[in-house]
Design a protein around this motif. Structure first.
Motif, mmCIF file in Angstrom:
data_model
loop_
_atom_site.group_PDB
_atom_site.id
_atom_site.type_symbol
_atom_site.label_atom_id
_atom_site.label_comp_id
_atom_site.label_asym_id
_atom_site.label_seq_id
_atom_site.Cartn_x
_atom_site.Cartn_y
_atom_site.Cartn_z
ATOM 1 N N ILE A 1 4.834 17.624 1.528
ATOM 2 C CA ILE A 1 4.094 16.058 0.821
ATOM 3 C C ILE A 1 4.687 14.742 1.576
ATOM 4 N N LEU A 2 3.769 14.037 2.269
ATOM 5 C CA LEU A 2 4.257 12.826 3.023
ATOM 6 C C LEU A 2 4.027 11.577 1.713
ATOM 7 N N LEU A 3 5.012 10.748 1.592
ATOM 8 C CA LEU A 3 5.083 9.519 1.083
ATOM 9 C C LEU A 3 5.101 8.392 1.865
ATOM 10 N N LEU A 4 4.128 7.425 1.750
ATOM 11 C CA LEU A 4 4.188 6.383 2.647
ATOM 12 C C LEU A 4 4.225 5.060 1.882
ATOM 13 N N ASP A 5 4.717 4.108 2.314
ATOM 14 C CA ASP A 5 4.811 2.631 1.745
ATOM 15 C C ASP A 5 4.633 1.606 2.864
ATOM 16 N N GLU A 6 3.625 0.798 2.445
ATOM 17 C CA GLU A 6 3.375 -0.336 3.543
ATOM 18 C C GLU A 6 3.309 -1.601 2.842
ATOM 19 N N PRO A 7 4.310 -2.563 2.789
ATOM 20 C CA PRO A 7 4.074 -3.869 2.656
ATOM 21 C C PRO A 7 3.569 -4.705 3.594
ATOM 22 N N GLY A 8 2.656 -5.761 3.544
ATOM 23 C CA GLY A 8 2.071 -6.415 4.356
ATOM 24 C C GLY A 8 1.625 -7.713 4.175
ATOM 25 N N TYR A 9 1.083 -8.443 5.153
ATOM 26 C CA TYR A 9 0.732 -9.996 5.054
ATOM 27 C C TYR A 9 -0.449 -10.079 5.880
ATOM 28 N N LYS A 10 -1.797 -10.470 5.543
ATOM 29 C CA LYS A 10 -2.892 -10.406 6.366
ATOM 30 C C LYS A 10 -3.726 -11.626 5.921
ATOM 31 N N ASN A 11 -3.990 -12.580 6.809
ATOM 32 C CA ASN A 11 -4.978 -13.575 6.482
ATOM 33 C C ASN A 11 -6.112 -13.281 7.604
ATOM 34 N N LYS A 12 -7.519 -13.755 7.182
ATOM 35 C CA LYS A 12 -8.576 -13.372 7.924
ATOM 36 C C LYS A 12 -8.738 -14.733 8.743
ATOM 37 N N ALA A 13 -9.304 -14.690 9.691
ATOM 38 C CA ALA A 13 -9.529 -15.871 10.711
ATOM 39 C C ALA A 13 -10.651 -16.844 9.963
ATOM 40 N N ALA A 14 -10.239 -17.976 9.910
ATOM 41 C CA ALA A 14 -11.102 -18.987 9.360
ATOM 42 C C ALA A 14 -11.445 -20.340 10.567
ATOM 43 N N LYS B 1 0.729 -1.088 0.018
ATOM 44 C CA LYS B 1 -0.035 -0.033 0.159
ATOM 45 C C LYS B 1 0.910 1.125 -0.008
ATOM 46 N N VAL B 2 0.656 2.132 -0.850
ATOM 47 C CA VAL B 2 1.281 3.445 -0.951
ATOM 48 C C VAL B 2 0.405 4.614 -0.883
ATOM 49 N N SER B 3 0.957 5.684 -0.646
ATOM 50 C CA SER B 3 0.116 6.979 -0.489
ATOM 51 C C SER B 3 0.918 8.336 -0.874
ATOM 52 N N ILE B 4 0.333 9.185 -1.570
ATOM 53 C CA ILE B 4 0.728 10.511 -1.670
ATOM 54 C C ILE B 4 -0.206 11.396 -0.906
ATOM 55 N N GLN B 5 0.340 11.982 0.309
ATOM 56 C CA GLN B 5 -0.634 12.739 1.140
ATOM 57 C C GLN B 5 -0.108 14.097 1.599
ATOM 58 N N ARG B 6 -0.887 14.999 1.472
ATOM 59 C CA ARG B 6 -0.424 16.400 1.894
ATOM 60 C C ARG B 6 -0.334 16.377 3.530
ATOM 61 N N SER B 7 0.744 16.724 3.966
ATOM 62 C CA SER B 7 1.260 16.434 5.132
ATOM 63 C C SER B 7 0.761 17.302 6.400
ATOM 64 N N LEU B 8 0.522 16.938 7.477
ATOM 65 C CA LEU B 8 -0.041 17.564 8.603
ATOM 66 C C LEU B 8 1.034 18.909 8.796
ATOM 67 N N SER B 9 0.793 19.830 9.459
ATOM 68 C CA SER B 9 1.781 21.000 9.787
ATOM 69 C C SER B 9 3.012 20.305 10.580
ATOM 70 N N PRO B 10 4.274 20.963 10.292
ATOM 71 C CA PRO B 10 5.260 20.194 10.890
ATOM 72 C C PRO B 10 5.540 20.827 12.117
ATOM 73 N N ASP B 11 4.595 21.857 12.604
ATOM 74 C CA ASP B 11 4.541 22.206 13.949
ATOM 75 C C ASP B 11 3.745 21.540 14.809
ATOM 76 N N GLY B 12 3.011 20.450 14.329
ATOM 77 C CA GLY B 12 2.157 19.607 15.318
ATOM 78 C C GLY B 12 0.907 19.719 15.070
ATOM 79 N N GLN B 13 -0.064 18.629 15.460
ATOM 80 C CA GLN B 13 -1.271 18.417 15.561
ATOM 81 C C GLN B 13 -2.071 19.663 15.837
ATOM 82 N N SER B 14 -1.913 20.385 17.103
ATOM 83 C CA SER B 14 -2.588 21.548 17.724
ATOM 84 C C SER B 14 -2.563 22.668 16.706
ATOM 85 N N ALA B 15 -1.206 22.857 15.970
ATOM 86 C CA ALA B 15 -1.094 23.813 14.908
ATOM 87 C C ALA B 15 -1.954 23.687 13.799
#
Length: 322
Positions: free
Chosen positions: A147-160, A115-129
């Motif tokens: 801009i914040l770039l995110l990349d996340e590889p993963g493995y997920k299997n649902k319960a059966a 999973k990848v994302s191109i996201q406008r970043s939050l303020s670098p001065d913090g959540q409150s700002a």
């Protein structure tokens, strides 16, 4: 206290959704954060190529999309401790602070994904700002945000039946916003912040194998890291033990016990010591949470945190789906 009200409907879109939500946030405790009334999410979701590729775009809350911070299924109940600080420092958007983003998830098979994302970043001065400068959440950007770039590889299997649920993931985020360098705070702002994380969760016991395989006991851990020169929180460690539907009379309730250790960046600690402030180099907490499913779409959580002694936090969260 916040009251998100997301809604979604098909509107004739094959295998897609339009999602719109609003949120009102009001604090009676000043350090809790700025009050706000604004959007919670405005998103379009669509799949392609037999659900191999998933697209989500709009004003998103990537806190719910990355790092595995919500493992409570459709209810979206967060059984984790507070890894949010280290993720928000990196610019990851969240419920009270959605930002424009485009997320793509490629499913190699039923279990392996990236999973990848191109996201406008939050303020670098913090959540409150971020919330103060953009309370409605509709502004395209805030001062010094990149801009914040995110990349996340993963493995997920649902319960059966007879197959325990497993979720393994790792991720990295890179942000070109203009951050204050904590090592040299009087110099011009620096760029290129980052965050790294790994997490794993495993179902340890299935309490209702044939009826609902997801019910049972789970265990997991998370580890996160961010550079000390740009971040006040540098390391985060978490161990968790939680249960879904442990009691037959309450099949949708959840119980969690979470131990966390948050390590503050050495430059932030030294700066506080220089100013004569009382500081700690890390913070350890053990918390217990019971989340009750009161009615369709209504969940109530009661949390007791050992770190704060007799403090009792009571959270009411209401979601309306239409």
């Amino acid at each position: 206290m916040s009251h998100p009200c997301p809604g979604s409907s098909r509107f004739g879109i094959p295998d897609g959704q339009i999602i719109v939500g609003a949120e009102q946030q009001y604090w009676t405790w000043k350090p809790g954060g700025p009050d706000r009334v604004g959007i919670n999410t405005i998103a379009y979701y669509q799949t392609f190529f037999g659900r191999k590729l998933e697209l989500k775009m709009g004003y998103l809350r990537n806190q719910n999309e990355f790092a595995g911070t919500v493992v409570g299924g459709n209810a979206g109940v967060n059984v984790f401790g507070p890894p949010s600080n280290i993720l928000y420092q990196a610019g990851m958007s969240n419920n009270p602070a959605p930002t424009p983003a485009l997320n793509l998830k490629y499913n190699f098979d039923a279990r392996l994904y990236n999973k990848v994302s191109i996201q406008r970043s939050l303020s670098p001065d913090g959540q409150s700002a971020q919330i103060t400068e953009n309370p409605s959440g509709l502004n395209w950007s805030t001062p010094n945000a990149g801009i914040l770039l995110l990349d996340e590889p993963g493995y997920k299997n649902k319960a059966a039946p007879g197959v325990p649920e497993t979720w393994l993931l790792a991720g990295a985020g890179f942000n070109n916003s203009s951050y204050t360098n904590l090592q040299y705070p009087n110099q011009p702002r620096a760029n290129a912040n980052s965050v790294y994380y790994v997490a794993a969760d495993r179902q340890l016991w299935q309490s209702d194998v044939q009826g609902s395989a997801s019910r049972g006991v789970y265990g997991g851990f998370s580890v996160m890291y961010a550079p000390t020169d740009l971040n006040k929180v540098s390391q985060y460690f978490e161990l968790r033990l939680y249960a879904k539907g442990l009691f037959d009379s309450r099949p949708s309730d959840q119980i969690a016990v979470v131990a966390t250790n948050t390590v503050w960046g050495n430059f932030a600690v030294e700066a506080a010591l220089t100013k004569g402030h009382l500081v700690h180099r890390d913070s350890t907490a053990i918390s217990g949470t019971y989340t009750a499913h009161l009615a369709p779409g209504i969940y109530t959580s009661i949390t007791y945190t050992r770190q704060t002694g007799r403090a009792l936090n009571f959270l009411v969260s209401t979601s309306i789906f239409f």
